[in-house]
Design a protein around this motif. Structure first.
Motif, mmCIF file in Angstrom:
data_model
loop_
_atom_site.group_PDB
_atom_site.id
_atom_site.type_symbol
_atom_site.label_atom_id
_atom_site.label_comp_id
_atom_site.label_asym_id
_atom_site.label_seq_id
_atom_site.Cartn_x
_atom_site.Cartn_y
_atom_site.Cartn_z
ATOM 1 N N TYR A 125 46.528 34.326 33.449
ATOM 2 C CA TYR A 125 45.222 34.395 34.118
ATOM 3 C C TYR A 125 44.746 32.997 34.480
ATOM 4 O O TYR A 125 45.081 32.021 33.791
ATOM 5 N N LEU A 126 43.938 32.929 35.531
ATOM 6 C CA LEU A 126 43.388 31.624 35.904
ATOM 7 C C LEU A 126 42.595 31.026 34.747
ATOM 8 O O LEU A 126 42.599 29.808 34.544
ATOM 9 N N ASP B 87 43.353 31.011 31.747
ATOM 10 C CA ASP B 87 44.280 30.328 30.825
ATOM 11 C C ASP B 87 44.409 28.849 31.196
ATOM 12 O O ASP B 87 44.557 27.985 30.322
ATOM 13 N N GLY C 40 42.739 34.399 29.153
ATOM 14 C CA GLY C 40 42.770 35.845 29.395
ATOM 15 C C GLY C 40 41.674 36.360 30.302
ATOM 16 O O GLY C 40 41.545 37.571 30.475
ATOM 17 N N THR C 41 40.906 35.461 30.894
ATOM 18 C CA THR C 41 39.830 35.902 31.793
ATOM 19 C C THR C 41 40.131 35.484 33.228
ATOM 20 O O THR C 41 40.980 34.637 33.485
ATOM 21 N N GLY C 42 39.411 36.092 34.149
ATOM 22 C CA GLY C 42 39.522 35.718 35.561
ATOM 23 C C GLY C 42 40.658 36.447 36.246
ATOM 24 O O GLY C 42 41.177 37.448 35.758
ATOM 25 N N ILE C 43 41.073 35.876 37.368
ATOM 26 C CA ILE C 43 42.074 36.516 38.227
ATOM 27 C C ILE C 43 43.460 36.408 37.604
ATOM 28 O O ILE C 43 43.806 35.378 37.012
ATOM 29 N N GLU C 44 44.240 37.482 37.733
ATOM 30 C CA GLU C 44 45.624 37.448 37.249
ATOM 31 C C GLU C 44 46.495 36.681 38.240
ATOM 32 O O GLU C 44 46.408 36.884 39.458
ATOM 33 N N ILE C 45 47.334 35.824 37.707
ATOM 34 C CA ILE C 45 48.230 35.002 38.533
ATOM 35 C C ILE C 45 49.425 35.833 38.974
ATOM 36 O O ILE C 45 50.025 36.546 38.164
ATOM 37 N N LYS C 46 49.742 35.754 40.279
ATOM 38 C CA LYS C 46 50.846 36.546 40.827
ATOM 39 C C LYS C 46 51.869 35.666 41.531
ATOM 40 O O LYS C 46 51.521 34.606 42.067
#
Ligand code: MF3
Ligand code: CO
Ligand code: CO
Length: 256
Positions: A145-146, A148, A190-196
């Motif tokens: 996650y961003l 992190d 663990g918060t925010g946008i998931e990294i892809k």
């Protein structure tokens, strides 16, 4: 707008732009000595990008900015404007931030320079800030996650009794200079946008010796620390790959 996902072919082109941006910092390094002006450094970078690289300096014309680089000395956090009357002094710490456009793709990077002999506290700030950048990069992979990234940076800054600037952040980058997402340099794991896979963004922590608070000078650009203590910043453009992360703006000194 949503976050753009780059193909492997797009990332190949981002890598070319990133490499050129890194090469500007490598090129300028021997010139960064006491007595040179930031205006002269800007001119050298401009000539290199336009005449040697056949590329475009992205900062020129960006929201009315007129220079190729940002040159931020000591208490200047970011967006310091190069000036022929601003001469580097022994003991200064300097950030040079440059963005190059090649084949329509952007590469954005910055590094710190120790000018002449610097005080140990300034050397330490510069070193810890680079560690913050690397700790942020290390956690990047698909599924992370961003938050992190922000968490890793903030923890290292805190451990060293520094503060993290919150008013400016990293950003998505590609055909557009600043695009989604915003990449905060503080936050919770663990918060925010998931990294892809296929995301490309910058990480560019600004770390202060004193408080995190900023103010902008009357020129409309130069951002300084509110308390007048020093600040450092390092920036890389990165791509998220299937198995982790690739730094697109690595300089010669960073290849092991
Ligand atoms: N390169 C900076 C960044 O990291 C932006 C500089 S914009 C300018 O995003 F106009 F000040 F050059
Ligand atoms: Co940037
Ligand atoms: Co930049």
């Amino acid at each position: 707008m949503k976050i753009s996902i780059k193909s492997l072919n797009d990332i190949k082109k981002m890598k070319v732009a990133g490499k050129l941006a890194a090469e500007v910092l490598d090129m300028i390094t021997p010139y960064v000595i006491p007595g040179i002006s930031t205006g002269e450094l800007d001119k050298l970078c401009y000539e290199h990008i336009v005449n040697v690289q056949n590329a475009i300096p992205a900062n020129i014309g960006y929201k009315g900015y007129e220079k190729t680089i940002c040159s931020s000395i000591n208490q200047v956090i970011c967006h310091g404007i190069p000036d022929n009357n601003k001469t580097l002094k022994d003991g200064d710490i300097l950030n040079i931030d440059v963005t190059v456009i090649k084949d329509g793709w952007h590469g954005d990077t910055s590094k710190m320079f120790l000018v002449g002999k610097c005080a140990p506290h300034n050397e330490r700030l510069v070193k810890v800030t680079q560690e913050c950048l690397y700790k942020g990069i290390e956690v990047v992979k698909p599924g992370a996650y961003l938050g992190d990234i922000g968490h890793a940076i903030q923890r290292h800054a805190k451990e060293n009794h520094y503060s993290v600037v919150e008013d400016y952040c990293g950003h998505g980058i590609g055909k557009v200079y600043h695009e989604e997402p915003q990449v905060l340099h503080y936050g919770k794991a663990g918060t925010g946008i998931e990294i892809k896979e296929g995301m490309c963004f910058t990480i560019e922590p600004m770390i202060n010796q004193g408080t995190k608070y900023c103010k902008t000078l009357n020129d409309g650009w130069t951002v300084v620390t509110k308390d007048g203590r020093n600040s450092a910043q390092w920036e890389h453009t990165i791509a998220v790959l299937e198995n982790g992360v690739e730094i697109l703006t690595k300089r010669n000194e960073e290849f092991a």
